[in-house]
Design a protein around this motif. Sequence first.
Motif, mmCIF file in Angstrom:
data_model
loop_
_atom_site.group_PDB
_atom_site.id
_atom_site.type_symbol
_atom_site.label_atom_id
_atom_site.label_comp_id
_atom_site.label_asym_id
_atom_site.label_seq_id
_atom_site.Cartn_x
_atom_site.Cartn_y
_atom_site.Cartn_z
ATOM 1 N N MET A 1 56.744 -5.120 2.179
ATOM 2 C CA MET A 1 56.685 -3.781 1.275
ATOM 3 C C MET A 1 55.167 -3.651 0.957
ATOM 4 O O MET A 1 54.646 -4.751 0.537
ATOM 5 C CB MET A 1 57.580 -4.361 0.053
ATOM 6 C CG MET A 1 57.610 -2.839 -0.807
ATOM 7 S SD MET A 1 58.516 -3.328 -2.270
ATOM 8 C CE MET A 1 60.192 -3.345 -1.836
ATOM 9 N N GLY A 63 57.503 -0.691 -4.688
ATOM 10 C CA GLY A 63 58.616 -0.031 -4.239
ATOM 11 C C GLY A 63 59.361 0.865 -5.267
ATOM 12 O O GLY A 63 60.447 1.608 -5.084
ATOM 13 N N GLY A 262 55.722 -2.320 7.668
ATOM 14 C CA GLY A 262 56.147 -2.351 6.234
ATOM 15 C C GLY A 262 56.044 -0.933 5.776
ATOM 16 O O GLY A 262 56.134 -0.914 4.440
#
Length: 262
Positions: A1, A63, A262
Amino acid sequence: MSLLSVQGLTVRYGPLEAVREVSFSLREGEALTLIGPNGAGKTSVLRGLLGLAQAEGKVFLDGEEVRGRSPEALLSRGLVLVPEGRALFPGLSVEDNLLLGGFTRFRRRENLRPDLERVYTLFPRLLERRRQPAGTLSGGEQQMLAIGRALMARPRLLLLDEPSLGLAPLMVQEIYRILGELKAQGTTLLLVEQNAKVALALADRGLVLEAGEVVLEGPAEALRQDPRVVEAYLGLSREPEVAASEGEPLVASPGEHPEEEG
């Protein structure tokens, strides 16, 4: 991420659209630079990210969408800006300016001494001048102080707006040497620079902005060798064998750069 993911960022000042549909991501520990001419929208990207200008689009930190959060809330999350012009308090001492950089943590009664020691280790000149008013420092020393003040907030992502502006070449080298140390220590960097040569030497990746849009992006080393970047931003002439590309738009072809993981 990704640590930071920006999707379709558009920044306006009243009716003026300064940035249009800019997207990029930044992994933890990576350095990304935005280069381009005056008025390209580089600073506006930073202002849009931090809620300092009217912005649309999506901004994700770890995120989680954070666009619309207050600048103070983003600071508490580790997004820390070293602004163009430094924005120091000239009448306060060097050390008081540094301590103000840790104000969000000071309010929680955290001990700022270890952070001061780290800054003084990185910038020995600031230790020597810690009792001087910030306004009496040289331009290079003031830039060191502005970076040191930002480090007091323990940034996860350090955003720097034109850190080489107005500095002598030797001082630019020193500032970028220290930024290299910070990167080696794991600090994630987002640089806005007109000095493309030094920025691309430090960065892992770069984006070229023109008229508020990303027109070229890729690994920093590839951009340093791209004839369009060489001629437009590195102050060198293209070799005769690449002159045939004259008139080509400064836009990467689809699929020219592999998609990021990612």
